[in-house]
Design a protein around this motif. Structure first.
Motif, PDB file in Angstrom:
ATOM      1  N   UNK A 150      -0.173   1.996  -0.876  1.00 29.20           N
ATOM      2  CA  UNK A 150      -0.430   0.838  -0.653  1.00 29.20           C
ATOM      3  C   UNK A 150       0.113  -0.032   0.345  1.00 29.20           C
ATOM      4  N   UNK A 151       1.476   0.399   0.494  1.00 33.06           N
ATOM      5  CA  UNK A 151       2.213  -0.057   1.808  1.00 33.06           C
ATOM      6  C   UNK A 151       1.670   0.328   2.959  1.00 33.06           C
ATOM      7  N   UNK A 192      -4.358  -4.129  -6.979  1.00 33.63           N
ATOM      8  CA  UNK A 192      -3.861  -3.601  -8.430  1.00 33.63           C
ATOM      9  C   UNK A 192      -4.395  -2.244  -8.514  1.00 33.63           C
ATOM     10  N   UNK A 193      -5.492  -1.888  -8.073  1.00 31.44           N
ATOM     11  CA  UNK A 193      -6.124  -0.464  -8.184  1.00 31.44           C
ATOM     12  C   UNK A 193      -5.237   0.401  -7.083  1.00 31.44           C
ATOM     13  N   UNK A 194      -4.877  -0.001  -6.035  1.00 28.46           N
ATOM     14  CA  UNK A 194      -4.114   0.597  -5.065  1.00 28.46           C
ATOM     15  C   UNK A 194      -2.771   0.949  -5.313  1.00 28.46           C
ATOM     16  N   UNK A 195      -1.947  -0.105  -6.166  1.00 32.98           N
ATOM     17  CA  UNK A 195      -0.708   0.079  -6.690  1.00 32.98           C
ATOM     18  C   UNK A 195      -0.846   0.994  -7.745  1.00 32.98           C
ATOM     19  N   UNK A 196      -1.812   0.881  -8.925  1.00 30.37           N
ATOM     20  CA  UNK A 196      -1.928   1.630  -9.808  1.00 30.37           C
ATOM     21  C   UNK A 196      -2.123   3.241  -9.341  1.00 30.37           C
ATOM     22  N   UNK A 234       2.190   5.716   8.915  1.00 30.52           N
ATOM     23  CA  UNK A 234       0.842   6.358   9.184  1.00 30.52           C
ATOM     24  C   UNK A 234       0.354   7.345   8.476  1.00 30.52           C
ATOM     25  N   UNK A 235       1.254   8.278   7.815  1.00 33.21           N
ATOM     26  CA  UNK A 235       1.164   9.446   7.228  1.00 33.21           C
ATOM     27  C   UNK A 235       1.398   9.365   5.722  1.00 33.21           C
TER      28      UNK A 235
END
Length: 496
Positions: A150-151, A192-196, A234-235
């Motif tokens: 996410x970050x 929320x999806x990305x954090x999960x 970026x990686x």
């Protein structure tokens, strides 16, 4: 080893390597010097904000990481980091005992024409399949990065907005603002999806720059090279966001056929090593494709290609308004060409890069934890496993459809109850259903089945005879003759 002297040129590593090279490749961050079967990469003395190579120590740090990161995917290409030193007489040498002037990464030189950006046509169906599975394996072995995912995506969304707004003298201000606003809104919606996904282990140390210019084909196999090493933001990515760069690149070049083959193969292979949540992640794919297109937009504009930059902005906007999903089901006896037909129609169905093809042949192998081309015993095609394969087919398709992505089901569908389940799934998810039944002369079917090698299907001529005995009649789906060219048959069906 000490190189021969070149007079005053030895004072400058760039001139020193140029004099020993046949050709030099220039990039924003590095120079690559080609000589015989060797390539040396020298980082530029630059500070571009997102990358700082302004000291010898920083350049050495980056080269060490580049060697480490790339050895996972391309161990035969990346050899060692060499030190450039100055002798007492002022000349330069490799790995001497004098003053350290700089460092260079020694690599094995490879054929420029083998890089896929130079020859996208080389990405045939089988090579696209292999590439998707290669990338999935690379992601499965990649180290976990709990602070990534996410970050990293949030950072790139903000960076794209800043860089593209600075270019509004060359780009259409209103279109840029629309892209920025749509991207920010979709990022907030998918958070929320990305954090999960991050918490579930999908954030890993990825390639970071996975497009056609960083993939080559050698000895009939795809090779990933030139991973990003200089900035963890970026990686350290969601693995699907890593893949999205390649999918966007192929889609932009008009190669949806290859892109959807890569995606389907990647999902099947990743489904063997990652949680079932791998499938639900496609809800965030339009966002990821748009962000990758945004990166290409500002890179192209800074390189002076304004028309290309504008095209990437439009591509990003289009990705953020995907068409609704559709469910297609391709049935027929073994040898009718179901998989070829499914792959031919998939690029035209649903959101980019096209509908995911789900094959019962692959699902069965995944459930048995064997390689796609490994042959299963006859017992695997009866009883409990037969039902489990169809259950997984339906439930995986349900997850993809709810994520907003199109699906093509590839199975025999001889049993009417299984056809009913596919149609009911479309009703449950509120999506259009398109069923197609493939047919060809029996002699053609037997010849195709007998000639099949290296495929997930284990069907034999005896299997075909058994299917004929169980088939009560063709279903009430659209019927297509596939005795001729499969592409023509698919286009006729799509046109209808």
């Amino acid at each position: 080893m000490t190189a021969g002297r070149r007079g005053s040129q030895d004072a400058d590593p760039v001139a020193w390597l140029t004099a020993r090279s046949e050709r030099t490749i220039e990039t924003a961050c590095a120079r690559v010097f080609l000589a015989g079967d060797v390539a040396w990469k020298l980082k530029r003395d630059v500070d571009l904000g997102y990358v700082d190579f302004s000291t010898v120590a920083r350049r050495k740090w980056a080269l060490d990481r580049e060697l480490e990161f790339n050895r996972e995917a391309a161990p035969d290409i990346y050899r060692r980091v060499r030190t450039i030193t100055r002798d007492a007489d002022g000349g330069l040498a490799w790995d001497g005992s004098g003053e350290v002037v700089d460092h260079a990464l020694e690599m094995r030189r490879f054929d420029d024409g083998a890089v896929l950006s130079a020859n996208p046509a080389a990405l045939t169906g089988e090579m696209a399949e292999a590439l998707g599975r290669t990338i999935a394996g690379f992601h499965a072995r990649a180290p976990l990065r709990p602070d990534g995912g996410w970050r990293a995506l949030e950072f790139t969304v903000g960076s794209n907005a800043h860089l593209l707004r600075d270019l509004t003298g060359r780009l259409d201000h209103q279109r840029v603002e629309l892209m920025v606003e749509l991207t920010a809104a979709e990022l907030a919606r998918q958070r929320p999806l990305l954090e999960a996904r991050r918490d579930a282990g999908f954030a890993r140390r990825c390639h970071g720059d996975l497009h056609l210019a960083n993939i080559l084909v050698e000895n009939g196999a795809p090779v990933l090279f030139d991973c990003i090493e200089f900035n963890d933001l970026l990686s350290d990515l969601d693995i699907q966001y890593d893949l999205a760069f390649l999918l966007m690149d192929l889609d932009f070049r008009g190669r949806r056929d290859a892109a959807v083959r890569v995606l389907s193969a990647w999902l099947d292979q990743a489904g063997r090593d990652f949680p079932d949540a791998i499938w639900a992640g496609l809800a965030a794919l339009p966002l990821m494709l748009a962000v990758r297109a945004g990166v290409r937009a500002h890179v192209s504009a800074h390189a002076g290609d304004v028309a290309l930059a504008r095209a990437y902005v439009e591509a990003a906007i289009a990705h953020l308004a995907p068409p609704p999903p559709v469910l297609a089901a391709v049935g027929g006896l073994s040898g009718t060409g179901k998989s070829s037909f499914a792959r031919a129609i998939a690029p035209s169905l649903g959101a980019a890069p096209g509908a995911v093809v789900l094959r019962t042949d692959e699902i069965r192998k995944r459930l048995m934890k064997v390689a796609p081309a490994e042959r299963l015993p006859d017992s695997a095609y009866a009883g409990d496993l037969y039902g489990r394969a169809y259950d997984a087919l339906i439930e995986t398709a349900r997850t993809l459809l709810k994520a907003g992505h199109g699906v093509v089901l590839d199975a025999t569908f001889i049993d009417p109850a299984l056809r009913d389940r596919a149609e009911q799934l479309a009703r449950d998810c509120g999506v259009p259903f398109r069923g197609v039944w493939l047919e060809a002369p029996l002699a053609t079917l037997k010849a195709r089945v007998a000639a099949r090698v290296g495929d997930a299907s284990d069907a034999t001529v005896e299997t075909l005879d058994d299917q004929l005995a169980r088939l009560g009649g063709a279903p009430a789906w659209g019927r297509v003759d596939t005795s001729g060219a499969m592409g023509d048959a698919a286009q006729r069906w799509l046109g209808a």
